[in-house]
Scaffold this motif. Structure first.
Motif, PDB file in Angstrom:
ATOM      1  N   MET A   1       0.850  -1.181   0.000  1.00 55.03           N
ATOM      2  CA  MET A   1       0.000   0.000   0.000  1.00 55.03           C
ATOM      3  C   MET A   1       0.891   1.239   0.000  1.00 55.03           C
ATOM      4  SD  MET A   1      -2.983  -0.888   2.705  1.00 55.03           S
ATOM      5  CE  MET A   1      -2.472  -2.387   3.518  1.00 55.03           C
ATOM      6  N   PRO A   2       0.779   2.045  -1.005  1.00 55.75           N
ATOM      7  CA  PRO A   2       1.620   3.235  -1.066  1.00 55.75           C
ATOM      8  C   PRO A   2       1.179   4.297  -0.069  1.00 55.75           C
ATOM      9  CG  PRO A   2       0.172   3.147  -2.968  1.00 55.75           C
ATOM     10  CD  PRO A   2      -0.026   1.866  -2.200  1.00 55.75           C
ATOM     11  N   ILE A   3       2.040   5.266   0.131  1.00 60.68           N
ATOM     12  CA  ILE A   3       1.761   6.340   1.090  1.00 60.68           C
ATOM     13  C   ILE A   3       0.522   7.132   0.683  1.00 60.68           C
ATOM     14  CG2 ILE A   3       3.187   8.165   0.108  1.00 60.68           C
ATOM     15  CD1 ILE A   3       3.084   7.124   3.798  1.00 60.68           C
ATOM     16  N   GLU A   4       0.214   7.141  -0.622  1.00 54.98           N
ATOM     17  CA  GLU A   4      -1.001   7.828  -1.070  1.00 54.98           C
ATOM     18  C   GLU A   4      -2.236   7.180  -0.456  1.00 54.98           C
ATOM     19  OE1 GLU A   4       1.300   6.695  -3.334  1.00 54.98           O
ATOM     20  OE2 GLU A   4       2.237   8.612  -3.773  1.00 54.98           O
ATOM     21  N   THR A   5      -2.170   5.872  -0.251  1.00 59.41           N
ATOM     22  CA  THR A   5      -3.287   5.169   0.371  1.00 59.41           C
ATOM     23  C   THR A   5      -3.486   5.671   1.789  1.00 59.41           C
ATOM     24  OG1 THR A   5      -2.798   3.220  -0.959  1.00 59.41           O
ATOM     25  CG2 THR A   5      -4.228   2.893   0.936  1.00 59.41           C
ATOM     26  N   ALA A   6      -2.378   5.918   2.494  1.00 58.28           N
ATOM     27  CA  ALA A   6      -2.476   6.447   3.856  1.00 58.28           C
ATOM     28  C   ALA A   6      -3.109   7.830   3.842  1.00 58.28           C
ATOM     29  CB  ALA A   6      -1.100   6.504   4.507  1.00 58.28           C
ATOM     30  N   SER A  16      -7.482   3.458  11.138  1.00 57.07           N
ATOM     31  CA  SER A  16      -6.893   2.126  11.244  1.00 57.07           C
ATOM     32  C   SER A  16      -6.064   1.812   9.997  1.00 57.07           C
ATOM     33  CB  SER A  16      -7.988   1.079  11.433  1.00 57.07           C
ATOM     34  OG  SER A  16      -7.451  -0.209  11.401  1.00 57.07           O
ATOM     35  N   LEU A  17      -6.633   2.058   8.839  1.00 56.21           N
ATOM     36  CA  LEU A  17      -5.920   1.813   7.591  1.00 56.21           C
ATOM     37  C   LEU A  17      -4.722   2.756   7.466  1.00 56.21           C
ATOM     38  CD1 LEU A  17      -5.595   0.409   4.884  1.00 56.21           C
ATOM     39  CD2 LEU A  17      -7.239   2.035   3.917  1.00 56.21           C
ATOM     40  N   ALA A  18      -4.896   3.996   7.840  1.00 54.87           N
ATOM     41  CA  ALA A  18      -3.804   4.964   7.754  1.00 54.87           C
ATOM     42  C   ALA A  18      -2.635   4.544   8.638  1.00 54.87           C
ATOM     43  CB  ALA A  18      -4.296   6.347   8.166  1.00 54.87           C
ATOM     44  N   GLU A  19      -2.917   4.062   9.851  1.00 53.50           N
ATOM     45  CA  GLU A  19      -1.858   3.614  10.753  1.00 53.50           C
ATOM     46  C   GLU A  19      -1.148   2.378  10.198  1.00 53.50           C
ATOM     47  OE1 GLU A  19      -3.887   3.102  14.446  1.00 53.50           O
ATOM     48  OE2 GLU A  19      -3.833   5.237  14.908  1.00 53.50           O
ATOM     49  N   ARG A  20      -1.914   1.471   9.619  1.00 53.87           N
ATOM     50  CA  ARG A  20      -1.321   0.254   9.056  1.00 53.87           C
ATOM     51  C   ARG A  20      -0.387   0.594   7.897  1.00 53.87           C
ATOM     52  NH1 ARG A  20      -4.858  -4.361   6.382  1.00 53.87           N
ATOM     53  NH2 ARG A  20      -6.098  -2.506   6.139  1.00 53.87           N
ATOM     54  N   VAL A  21      -0.830   1.460   7.003  1.00 52.32           N
ATOM     55  CA  VAL A  21      -0.014   1.850   5.857  1.00 52.32           C
ATOM     56  C   VAL A  21       1.235   2.590   6.325  1.00 52.32           C
ATOM     57  CG1 VAL A  21       0.087   3.310   3.799  1.00 52.32           C
ATOM     58  CG2 VAL A  21      -1.933   1.898   4.239  1.00 52.32           C
ATOM     59  N   SER A  22       1.067   3.458   7.294  1.00 55.17           N
ATOM     60  CA  SER A  22       2.204   4.208   7.815  1.00 55.17           C
ATOM     61  C   SER A  22       3.228   3.259   8.435  1.00 55.17           C
ATOM     62  CB  SER A  22       1.727   5.222   8.848  1.00 55.17           C
ATOM     63  OG  SER A  22       2.814   5.944   9.366  1.00 55.17           O
ATOM     64  N   GLY A  23       2.758   2.275   9.172  1.00 54.74           N
ATOM     65  CA  GLY A  23       3.652   1.299   9.774  1.00 54.74           C
ATOM     66  C   GLY A  23       4.390   0.482   8.744  1.00 54.74           C
ATOM     67  N   LEU A  24       3.693   0.095   7.693  1.00 53.07           N
ATOM     68  CA  LEU A  24       4.339  -0.664   6.622  1.00 53.07           C
ATOM     69  C   LEU A  24       5.386   0.180   5.913  1.00 53.07           C
ATOM     70  CD1 LEU A  24       1.289  -2.587   5.141  1.00 53.07           C
ATOM     71  CD2 LEU A  24       3.163  -3.532   6.507  1.00 53.07           C
ATOM     72  N   HIS A  25       5.082   1.449   5.728  1.00 54.62           N
ATOM     73  CA  HIS A  25       6.032   2.353   5.078  1.00 54.62           C
ATOM     74  C   HIS A  25       7.308   2.454   5.917  1.00 54.62           C
ATOM     75  CE1 HIS A  25       7.425   5.585   2.541  1.00 54.62           C
ATOM     76  NE2 HIS A  25       7.646   6.311   3.618  1.00 54.62           N
TER      77      HIS A  25
END
Length: 50
Positions: A1-6, A16-25
Motif C-alpha cells: 500500500m503506497p503512502i497515497e493510500t495512507a 486504522s488503515l492509515a496507521e497500518r499503511v504508515s507502519g508498513l512504510h
C-alpha cells in the motif's frame, strides 16, 4: 500500500488503515538501507587468483 493510500485513508478518517499503511512504510524504509548495502556489496569486484 503506497503512502497515497495512507493519505486517502486519513482524508476518509479511516485511521486504522492509515496507521497500518504508515507502519508498513516505516518497515520498508528500515529494510531499504541493508538491502541497498547488500546490493552494493554484490557489485564490488572480487579479487581473483591470476
Amino acid at each position: 500500500m503506497p503512502i497515497e493510500t495512507a493519505t486517502d485513508a486519513l482524508a476518509r478518517a479511516d485511521l486504522s488503515l492509515a496507521e497500518r499503511v504508515s507502519g508498513l512504510h516505516e518497515q520498508i524504509e528500515q529494510l531499504r538501507g541493508p538491502s541497498e548495502e547488500q546490493a552494493l556489496a554484490l557489485q564490488i569486484p572480487v579479487a581473483r587468483d591470476p
